[in-house]
Design a protein around this motif. Structure first.
Motif, short mmCIF file in Angstrom:
data_model
loop_
_atom_site.label_atom_id
_atom_site.label_comp_id
_atom_site.label_asym_id
_atom_site.label_seq_id
_atom_site.Cartn_x
_atom_site.Cartn_y
_atom_site.Cartn_z
N UNK A 450 0.87 -1.17 0.00
CA UNK A 450 0.00 0.00 0.00
C UNK A 450 0.92 1.23 0.00
N UNK A 451 1.04 1.85 -1.16
CA UNK A 451 2.02 2.93 -1.32
C UNK A 451 1.32 4.28 -1.13
N UNK A 452 1.83 5.06 -0.23
CA UNK A 452 1.35 6.44 -0.06
C UNK A 452 2.59 7.33 -0.06
N UNK A 453 2.85 7.93 -1.19
CA UNK A 453 4.08 8.71 -1.31
C UNK A 453 5.28 7.80 -1.11
N UNK A 454 6.13 8.15 -0.15
CA UNK A 454 7.34 7.35 0.05
C UNK A 454 7.17 6.24 1.10
N UNK A 455 5.95 6.08 1.62
CA UNK A 455 5.69 4.96 2.55
C UNK A 455 5.17 3.76 1.77
N UNK A 456 5.90 2.69 1.82
CA UNK A 456 5.48 1.44 1.19
C UNK A 456 5.08 0.49 2.33
N UNK A 457 3.77 0.53 2.65
CA UNK A 457 3.26 -0.28 3.76
C UNK A 457 3.00 -1.70 3.26
N UNK A 458 3.55 -2.67 3.98
CA UNK A 458 3.48 -4.07 3.55
C UNK A 458 2.51 -4.80 4.46
N UNK A 459 1.41 -5.26 3.89
CA UNK A 459 0.28 -5.77 4.67
C UNK A 459 0.00 -7.23 4.39
N UNK A 460 -0.48 -7.92 5.44
CA UNK A 460 -0.95 -9.30 5.32
C UNK A 460 -2.42 -9.36 5.72
N UNK A 461 -3.21 -10.01 4.90
CA UNK A 461 -4.60 -10.26 5.26
C UNK A 461 -4.86 -11.76 5.17
N UNK A 462 -5.54 -12.29 6.17
CA UNK A 462 -5.95 -13.69 6.14
C UNK A 462 -7.45 -13.73 6.40
N UNK A 463 -8.09 -14.77 5.87
CA UNK A 463 -9.55 -14.87 5.95
C UNK A 463 -10.04 -14.63 7.38
N UNK A 464 -10.99 -13.73 7.50
CA UNK A 464 -11.63 -13.51 8.78
C UNK A 464 -10.81 -12.73 9.80
N UNK A 465 -9.66 -12.20 9.37
CA UNK A 465 -8.83 -11.46 10.33
C UNK A 465 -8.55 -10.07 9.78
N UNK A 466 -8.37 -9.08 10.67
CA UNK A 466 -8.07 -7.73 10.17
C UNK A 466 -6.67 -7.70 9.54
N UNK A 467 -6.43 -6.79 8.59
CA UNK A 467 -5.10 -6.69 7.99
C UNK A 467 -4.03 -6.36 9.03
N UNK A 468 -2.85 -6.92 8.83
CA UNK A 468 -1.71 -6.68 9.73
C UNK A 468 -0.62 -5.97 8.93
N UNK A 469 -0.06 -4.89 9.50
CA UNK A 469 1.08 -4.25 8.86
C UNK A 469 2.34 -5.01 9.26
N UNK A 470 3.00 -5.62 8.29
CA UNK A 470 4.20 -6.39 8.58
C UNK A 470 5.40 -5.44 8.71
N UNK A 471 5.43 -4.41 7.88
CA UNK A 471 6.50 -3.42 7.94
C UNK A 471 6.11 -2.25 7.04
N UNK A 472 6.80 -1.13 7.23
CA UNK A 472 6.66 0.00 6.30
C UNK A 472 8.05 0.29 5.76
N UNK A 473 8.22 0.12 4.46
CA UNK A 473 9.53 0.39 3.86
C UNK A 473 9.56 1.83 3.37
N UNK A 474 10.73 2.44 3.47
CA UNK A 474 10.92 3.82 3.02
C UNK A 474 11.29 3.79 1.54
#
Ligand code: 6LW
Length: 517
Positions: A450-474
Motif C-alpha cells: 500500500x504505497x502512499x508517497x514514500x511509505x510502502x506499507x506491507x500488509x498481510x490479510x488472512x480470511x476472517x482477520x483484520x489486515x496486519x502491517x508487517x513493515x513499512x519500507x521507506x
C-alpha cells in the motif's frame, strides 16, 4: 481545446519516440532489462494512448542473459517510411560480452510482428534514422568522444543507411558535441528535414536534473551544423530541485495532420524530497516555429502538468495505461518479466498466474520467477492473493523492484509453519523489516503493498482477520536518485527456492492494481 494531464504516459516510460501515419500517432519507449521490450502505443489525439504491442516479444529475439539492471534496451527511434515501420535501438550489455550493439527492425504493423534484429556497424547509443526527401536514409547516434576535450563529452555521428542492404555505408561524419562547451552527454539525437533544412534535436546535460534539449541546423545532412543562439530550447534545470517536473529532455518531434507541431519527451516528478520513484515518464509539449527555429511550449517555456490539445474531448487521464483500477489479467500488455518474457517464466491461470519456482532470486543477474507492473501512481495499492508453498525453502510473494541490488519483498515462507516476512535488499544486503505468522496454513493469503508517497506499507490479510502491517519500507532509498540507474519502480509477484532445486509451482490467484490518487 481540452487540458490533457501530463505526463501522457505515467510511470517508467522513458526516451519516447514518436511518428505519425495519416491520422494516427505511434510511440515507443525504453525498457532496459524488462521483457517484452519496447512497448508500442497508438493514439489519434496525442492524449489517449493505447498500447498495441511490443517490438521485442518473441523468445530469443535478443539475448538478455547476464544483462544487469539499467542495461538492455535503451532509447529507440521509430519512423515510418515506404509502407514500413522502422525502429533502431541499442541493446546495452555492460559486461561487454558481445551481445549488445545497435540494431534495426521493421514491421508492417507496429503491433507486430517485428523482424529479427539486423545489427548495424555502429557503436554508442541512441540511434535514430532520417528518411530524406531524395530517398536516401541516414542513421545517427551518440558515443563517447574518440578524442574528448572534457569529461563525458560525447559526439553525434551520422552515416548513410543503404535501405536495400540494411547496412551502414560510406563515410561517417561527426556533427555535434552539444550546444554548451563542457556539456556532458550530448545524446538522443534526432535529425529532421523541415522546409528544406536539416535540424538536429539533441539532449545534453545527462538524463537527470541538468537535462536539456538543444537544436542545430544545417544545409546538408552531414553538416556543418549551426547551433541555435537560443539554446537550450527547453530545460527545467533553472527551476531548482523543488519543481513539480524536473529533468525534461530527450525530445522527439512530430507534426500533426492539422499542421501543428508537438514534442514528446521525458521528465520526472519528484515527491517526498528529491526522489522520483515513478521513474522517467513521457510528457507532451506543443512546439511552434519562429524564424526557422522551434519554440517549445510557446509563451510558457516549460513542460506543464496539463497541456491543451486541440480536438480532445474525453478525459485523457482516465484513458492512459495504468489508470484502470482493478485486477490485472494475465493477458494485459502491462505485464513484464526480467530478462525473459512473462510466458517463459509463468503460465496464465484464471485471473492469475502459475509461477514455477526457480532457484534464482531477484538479487541475481538472471531470469527470476517474476511478473510485474510499473508503479504508475504515487499512491497505489497492489494486492496479490497467493497460496503458501510446500517446501521450507520456497517463498512466494510481492516485490517492489528497482534492480537486483535494490528491492523490497513481502514473502510467505513455505513448509508446515508459514510466516510472512518483509525484507529489504539494499545495495545487495538483506535486512528483515518485519514478520507475521500465517494463522491458517494451506489457505490463500492476501499480500498488499500500500504505497502512499514514500511509505510502502506491507500488509498481510488472512480470511476472517483484520489486515496486519508487517513493515513499512521507506521508498526514498529505492528510487534512481539514491540507487543510480535509469529506472522507476516495478511491483509484482515472484517465487524462489533460494538456490535449491524445486519442482513446485506457486499459485498467484489474482493481482490487483488499485490507484488511490
Ligand atoms: C538514453 C539516453 C538517456 O540512452 O538515457 O534520456 C539513456 N536519455 O539518451 C537511457 O534511457
Amino acid at each position: 481545446m481540452t487540458a490533457v494531464g501530463n505526463p501522457v504516459l505515467a510511470g517508467c516510460y522513458p526516451d519516447p519516440t514518436i511518428c505519425r501515419v495519416q491520422d494516427t500517432f505511434y510511440l515507443v519507449t525504453s525498457t532496459f532489462e524488462y521483457l517484452p521490450g519496447l512497448p508500442v502505443f497508438r493514439s489519434t489525439d496525442l492524449a489517449h494512448w493505447e498500447q498495441v504491442g511490443h517490438v521485442v516479444d518473441r523468445p530469443g529475439m535478443l539475448d538478455y542473459s547476464g544483462i544487469a539492471s539499467s542495461g538492455g534496451l535503451y532509447a529507440p527511434t521509430l519512423r515510418h517510411h515506404d509502407g514500413l515501420f522502422w525502429l533502431v535501438c541499442t541493446l546495452v550489455d555492460q559486461d561487454d560480452a558481445g551481445r549488445g550493439g545497435n540494431f534495426l527492425v521493421t514491421a508492417e504493423d507496429p503491433a507486430g510482428p517485428w523482424s529479427d534484429p539486423v545489427w548495424l556497424d555502429a557503436d554508442g547509443i541512441d540511434p535514430s534514422i532520417l528518411f530524406d526527401d531524395d530517398g536516401r536514409a541516414w542513421v545517427h547516434g551518440t558515443r563517447l568522444a574518440r578524442e574528448p576535450e572534457w569529461f563525458h563529452q560525447t559526439e553525434v555521428w551520422v552515416r548513410e543507411l543503404d535501405l536495400a542492404q540494411r547496412a551502414l555505408v560510406g563515410p561517417e561524419h561527426v556533427i555535434w558535441t552539444g550546444a554548451v562547451r563542457g556539456a556532458v552527454w550530448a545524446e538522443a539525437p534526432h535529425l529532421y528535414r523541415i522546409d528544406g533544412a536539416y535540424y538536429l534535436l539533441a539532449a545534453e546535460g545527462g538524463t537527470e536534473f541538468h537535462h536539456a534539449v538543444s537544436v542545430a541546423r544545417a544545409d546538408a545532412v552531414t553538416g556543418p551544423y549551426e547551433g541555435y543562439r537560443g539554446n537550450p530550447v527547453l530545460t527545467h534545470r533553472d527551476l531548482g530541485h523543488g519543481a513539480q517536473i524536473v529533468g525534461v529532455g530527450h525530445a522527439d518531434l512530430v507534426q500533426a495532420a492539422d499542421g501543428g507541431w508537438w514534442a514528446v519527451l521525458l521528465g520526472m516528478r519528484p515527491y517526498g524530497g528529491y526522489h522520483h520513484n515513478l521513474g522517467r515518464e513521457t510528457f507532451l509539449v506543443p512546439v511552434a516555429w519562429e524564424e526557422g527555429w522551434p519554440v517549445f511550449a510557446p509563451g510558457l517555456g516549460r513542460v506543464a502538468p496539463t497541456v491543451d490539445v486541440p480536438g480532445v474531448t474525453a478525459s485523457a487521464r482516465a484513458a492512459t495505461p495504468g489508470a484502470r483500477s482493478g485486477p490485472v489479467l494475465p493477458g494485459d500488455l502491462r505485464w513484464t518479466s526480467v530478462r525473459a518474457l512473462p510466458r517463459e517464466v509463468a503460465s496464465p491461470r484464471g485471473h492469475g498466474w502459475d509461477l514455477p519456482v526457480r532457484p534464482t532470486t531477484l538479487a541475481d543477474v538472471a531470469v527470476a520467477s517474476f511478473v510485474g507492473l510499473r508503479q504508475q501512481h504515487r499512491d497505489v495499492d497492489v494486492r496479490a492473493v497467493v497460496l503458501p508453498l510446500p517446501g521450507a525453502h520456497e517463498e512466494v510473494g510481492l516485490a517492489v523492484r528497482q534492480s537486483e541490488r535494490h528491492h523490497v519483498l513481502l514473502d510467505v515462507t513455505g513448509g508446515p509453519d508459514p510466516r510472512v516476512v518483509a525484507v529489504r535488499v539494499e545495495d545487495g544486503h538483506r535486512t528483515v523489516l518485519g514478520e507475521a505468522p500465517v494463522d491458517v496454513p494451506g489457505e490463500p493469503v492476501v499480500l498488499t503493498v500500500s504505497v502512499r508517497g514514500q511509505d510502502y506499507r506491507l500488509l498481510l490479510e488472512q480470511a476472517g482477520r483484520p489486515p496486519v502491517t508487517v513493515a513499512v519500507a521507506d521508498g526514498r532509498w529505492l528510487d534512481s536518485v539514491t540507487t543510480g540507474g535509469f529506472l522507476g519502480l516495478w511491483i509484482g509477484v515472484h517465487a524462489t527456492s533460494h538456490g535449491r532445486p524445486s519442482t513446485a509451482t506457486a499459485r498467484v490467484e489474482r493481482v490487483e492494481y488499485l490507484p488511490q490518487d
